[in-house]
Design an enzyme around this catalytic site. Structure first.
Site, PDB file in Angstrom:
ATOM      1  N   LYS A  52       0.837  -1.202   0.000  1.00  0.00           N
ATOM      2  CA  LYS A  52       0.000   0.000   0.000  1.00  0.00           C
ATOM      3  C   LYS A  52       0.874   1.255   0.000  1.00  0.00           C
ATOM      4  O   LYS A  52       0.605   2.213  -0.724  1.00  0.00           O
ATOM      5  CB  LYS A  52      -0.948  -0.008   1.210  1.00  0.00           C
ATOM      6  CG  LYS A  52      -2.056  -1.053   1.075  1.00  0.00           C
ATOM      7  CD  LYS A  52      -2.836  -1.277   2.366  1.00  0.00           C
ATOM      8  CE  LYS A  52      -3.842  -2.410   2.186  1.00  0.00           C
ATOM      9  NZ  LYS A  52      -4.586  -2.744   3.413  1.00  0.00           N
ATOM     10  N   GLN A  96      -4.507  -1.242   9.649  1.00  0.00           N
ATOM     11  CA  GLN A  96      -4.421  -2.587   9.057  1.00  0.00           C
ATOM     12  C   GLN A  96      -4.971  -3.627  10.033  1.00  0.00           C
ATOM     13  O   GLN A  96      -4.571  -3.685  11.187  1.00  0.00           O
ATOM     14  CB  GLN A  96      -2.951  -2.893   8.712  1.00  0.00           C
ATOM     15  CG  GLN A  96      -2.742  -4.215   7.994  1.00  0.00           C
ATOM     16  CD  GLN A  96      -3.377  -4.237   6.597  1.00  0.00           C
ATOM     17  OE1 GLN A  96      -3.284  -3.281   5.846  1.00  0.00           O
ATOM     18  NE2 GLN A  96      -4.035  -5.338   6.274  1.00  0.00           N
ATOM     19  N   ASP A 119     -10.967   3.049   4.309  1.00  0.00           N
ATOM     20  CA  ASP A 119     -11.310   1.623   4.185  1.00  0.00           C
ATOM     21  C   ASP A 119     -12.823   1.418   4.145  1.00  0.00           C
ATOM     22  O   ASP A 119     -13.291   0.305   3.916  1.00  0.00           O
ATOM     23  CB  ASP A 119     -10.712   0.822   5.356  1.00  0.00           C
ATOM     24  CG  ASP A 119      -9.445   0.086   4.944  1.00  0.00           C
ATOM     25  OD1 ASP A 119      -9.333  -0.247   3.743  1.00  0.00           O
ATOM     26  OD2 ASP A 119      -8.589  -0.154   5.814  1.00  0.00           O
TER      27      ASP A 119
END
Ligand code: NAD
Length: 286
Positions: A52, A96, A119
């Site tokens: 990422k 994460q 997200d």
């Protein structure tokens, strides 16, 4: 069978984004900023985070990494999120998952400012998705929809079967397909006669986490198959679908790797730029 090439499509998206970001940076005096939080030392998470951050650098998004030890407290994680929420140079906050035991991931996710929730996991964004309102959409499902669109696969009026009902893939992808006017069924671990359900589908989305779960005999000839699964096996990374068996049955299918995975990362970049546009329009930088 058409291979739905997520790797190539994601590369195109990154190229387009890089051009847009160059212009935005000149107009607004700063680049989009993404905070990437990684707690603990899960090897798979480390790879995802590295990929990422690399993708951010490629398109001109400034990423700021926060590597926290596995024994960090809930309060410490929430304090960092609060600081990032207030930071005008940060447009997106990525936490994460999974978090190490002892940390409440839902509570952490709910601390993220919904306008920075790249997200798309915050209840505000999930709620807005359910209502069909503009929102930051979770990356894997939105990446699936972008890949279908890229290959001109119109889902309107089609029967779509989603296998899996997780909050990060199954449920949101079902909502996005519904929004795009597909007729959607969701199968899960308690579904009876799952093969019969899947055989009805024009579009199969597999998000189960079981290698080769979807076999050729379960799929209607000509169906489109999207394999979201990423399973680490002795034979390397495999999806949830028996790609070799389905090659002569499906009309189009995503490979693993090189299908949904790269689209997920591309969508994270798209979401970060979307959040940035909202922030600069609101004059957050003023
Ligand atoms: P999850 O474990 O949270 O959910 C799996 C779902 O599959 C559950 O809803 C469960 O009901 C269903 N299921 C389990 N066993 C089943 C069975 N025997 N029959 C029918 N349904 C069954 O997983 P997830 O987070 O949704 O991820 C699913 C897969 O997608 C995993 O392989 C994961 O690694 C992968 N994934 C890939 C990406 C990507 O970027 N490509 C992103 C997220 C997840």
């Amino acid at each position: 069978m058409r291979k739905l090439d997520g790797k190539a499509t994601a590369a195109l998206i990154r190229q387009e984004l890089a051009g847009q970001i160059e212009v935005l940076r000149k107009n607004h005096g700063r680049e989009p900023g993404l905070a990437v939080m990684l707690v603990g030392d899960d090897p798979a998470s480390q790879v995802y985070v590295r990929n990422k951050e690399r993708a951010c650098a490629e398109v001109g998004i400034r990423s700021e990494g926060f590597r926290l030890p596995a024994d960090v407290t809930q309060e410490e994680v929430e304090a960092i999120i609060a600081r990032l929420n207030a930071d005008p140079g940060i447009d997106g906050i990525l936490l994460q998952l999974p978090l190490p035991r002892g940390l409440d991931s839902q509570r952490c996710l709910e601390r993220i400012d919904p306008s920075k929730d790249v997200d798309g996991f915050h209840p505000v964004n999930m709620g807005r998705l359910t209502l069909g309102l503009p929102c930051l959409r979770s990356c894997t499902p939105a990446g699936v929809m972008a890949l279908l669109a890229k290959y001109d696969i119109d889902v309107a009026g089609k029967k779509a079967v989603v296998i899996g009902r997780s909050n990060i893939v199954g449920k949101p992808v079902a909502l996005m397909l519904l929004q795009a006017n597909a007729t959607v069924s969701i199968c899960h671990s308690r579904t009876a006669h799952i093969a019969n359900e899947v055989r009805n589908a024009d579009i199969v989305i597999a998000a189960v986490g079981i290698p080769h779960f979807v076999t050729a005999d379960m799929v209607r000839p000509g169906a489109v198959v999207i394999d979201v699964g990423i399973n680490r096996t002795d034979q390397g990374l495999v999806g949830d679908c028996d790609y070799a068996g389905l090659e002569s049955v499906a009309s189009a299918m995503t490979p693993v790797p090189g299908g949904v995975g790269p689209m997920t990362i591309a969508q994270l970049l798209v979401n970060t730029v979307e959040a940035y546009r909202v922030h600069v329009a609101q004059g957050q930088d003023a």
